[in-house]
Design a protein around this motif. Structure first.
Motif, short mmCIF file in Angstrom:
data_model
loop_
_atom_site.label_atom_id
_atom_site.label_comp_id
_atom_site.label_asym_id
_atom_site.label_seq_id
_atom_site.Cartn_x
_atom_site.Cartn_y
_atom_site.Cartn_z
N THR A 21 -9.06 6.76 5.81
CA THR A 21 -8.23 7.13 6.94
C THR A 21 -8.36 6.08 8.05
N THR A 22 -7.34 5.99 8.87
CA THR A 22 -7.39 5.07 10.01
C THR A 22 -8.27 5.68 11.11
N THR A 70 -3.18 11.79 10.16
CA THR A 70 -3.77 10.46 10.31
C THR A 70 -3.18 9.53 9.26
N GLY A 71 -3.26 8.26 9.52
CA GLY A 71 -2.76 7.27 8.57
C GLY A 71 -3.78 6.97 7.48
N THR A 111 -5.07 3.83 4.93
CA THR A 111 -5.03 2.39 4.73
C THR A 111 -6.02 2.01 3.64
N SER A 155 -2.21 -2.49 8.25
CA SER A 155 -1.05 -1.76 7.76
C SER A 155 -1.51 -0.50 7.04
N ASN A 156 -0.62 0.47 7.00
CA ASN A 156 -0.88 1.72 6.31
C ASN A 156 -0.16 1.74 4.97
N PHE A 177 0.45 8.28 4.94
CA PHE A 177 -0.22 9.13 5.91
C PHE A 177 -0.46 10.49 5.28
N SER A 185 4.66 2.91 3.49
CA SER A 185 3.99 1.67 3.89
C SER A 185 4.53 1.21 5.24
N GLU A 217 0.02 0.17 11.01
CA GLU A 217 -1.10 1.04 11.35
C GLU A 217 -0.94 1.49 12.81
N GLU A 218 -1.49 2.66 13.13
CA GLU A 218 -1.22 3.29 14.42
C GLU A 218 -1.56 2.40 15.62
#
Length: 317
Positions: free
Chosen positions: A107-108, A124-125, A127, A134-135, A138, A154, A157-158
């Motif tokens: 998770t981010t 949450t994103g 990655t 980048s993700n 989510f 894709s 990222e937050e």
């Protein structure tokens, strides 16, 4: 509350306790009970939940799958994120998580909450374990049932999205809140507020997750959404739809009530007529002559019908 619980359930190990109100307005302490699935203190989840009436002190012990639906939080956000990190990093075993890290996800750094289907979900994103910005998708995690939904999208990222939004107003020194993910015109979109140094919301930003160079700013939510949709159309991300042609009608009657309202900084006049209960919306910036009218005067309006308000498209003199 902890002493009250300890006397009643001396063998339970409680997680963080939170305060909630049921559908009848009765306050309760929601007390999750830790459950360890690996060894003595490994593999923590939640096994039971004790609900304590905050007024009477009466307690009821529930299995985690029997918790009443009005309860919003059984699993903390931190616990859900830890569990997902274990799942993502140990997909091909512990050795892979240390050496090759094939298909390992995490998770981010941040998370937010979304109210969905009468429950609270942690968002949450997701990655890759490698250091990138980048993700790959989510995840939504239900705080009552632990249900998890993964969406493969894709994009940015937050925190990269927050930096991109701040870059659009860097001369003003605004900071961005952690974004929410929403659906705008079928496009996954980050939505965030921009605050000044005093913590006051000054504007809003929307950023396309997959094509994160597309950022729209607006002083209000509606203006931000309008600017964002226009940006998507200008860049060919969504097709421009032909506006729906609505039938125009005409009404002539006596004004029974007229009231000014302010919508997004613009003054509108809401009018009711004596012969029906409909409300007619007049944009003063377009039809300034409306200020000459008052209750008891006769008026002729051209309008298009809507479910709540009839939008006036002309005033016939």
């Amino acid at each position: 509350i902890y002493r009250h619980l300890r006397f009643a359930y001396p063998t339970y190990i409680f997680d963080d306790i939170n305060f909630e109100i049921d559908d009848n307005g009765t306050p309760y302490w929601v007390c999750p009970v830790k459950k360890y699935n690996i060894g003595l203190f490994g593999g923590q989840t939640v096994g039971r939940v004790v609900l304590c009436n905050a007024v009477t002190g009466e307690m009821t012990d529930y299995s985690v799958d029997e918790v009443p639906t009005w309860v919003d939080k059984v699993y903390s956000a931190e616990l859900l994120i830890d569990l997902y990190d274990y799942n993502g990093s140990l997909k091909h075993g512990f050795i892979n998580s240390v050496l090759s890290q094939k298909d390992c996800l995490k998770t981010t750094d941040g998370y937010n909450y979304i109210a969905l289907e009468d429950d609270v979900w942690v968002y949450t994103g997701i990655t890759s374990v490698g250091q990138d910005n980048s993700n790959v998708g989510f995840v939504l995690m239900n705080q009552r049932t632990m249900e998890t939904r993964y969406y493969e999208v894709s994009g940015a990222e937050e925190y990269s999205a927050m930096d991109s939004a701040k870059g659009r107003v860097q001369n003003l020194g605004y900071t961005a809140t952690f974004p929410l993910i929403i659906n705008i015109s079928g496009q996954p979109t980050y939505f965030m507020a921009l605050k000044d140094g005093a913590g006051l919301v000054k504007s809003y930003a929307m950023l396309n997750i997959e094509k994160y160079q597309n950022v729209a700013i607006g002083d209000s939510v509606l203006q931000c959404e309008s600017n964002y949709i226009k940006l998507l159309k200008d860049n060919g991300i969504v097709e421009e739809q032909q506006p729906e042609v609505k039938e125009t009608k005409k009404v002539k009657d006596i004004i029974s009530k007229i009231m000014p309202v302010v919508i997004d900084g613009n003054t509108h006049m809401y009018i009711m007529l004596s012969q029906n209960d409909s409300i007619y919306d007049v944009d003063v910036s377009k039809y300034v002559d409306i200020i000459k009218y008052s209750e008891g005067m006769e008026i002729t309006l051209e309008y298009t019908m809507d479910s709540q308000l009839n939008k006036v498209v002309g005033i016939i003199k």
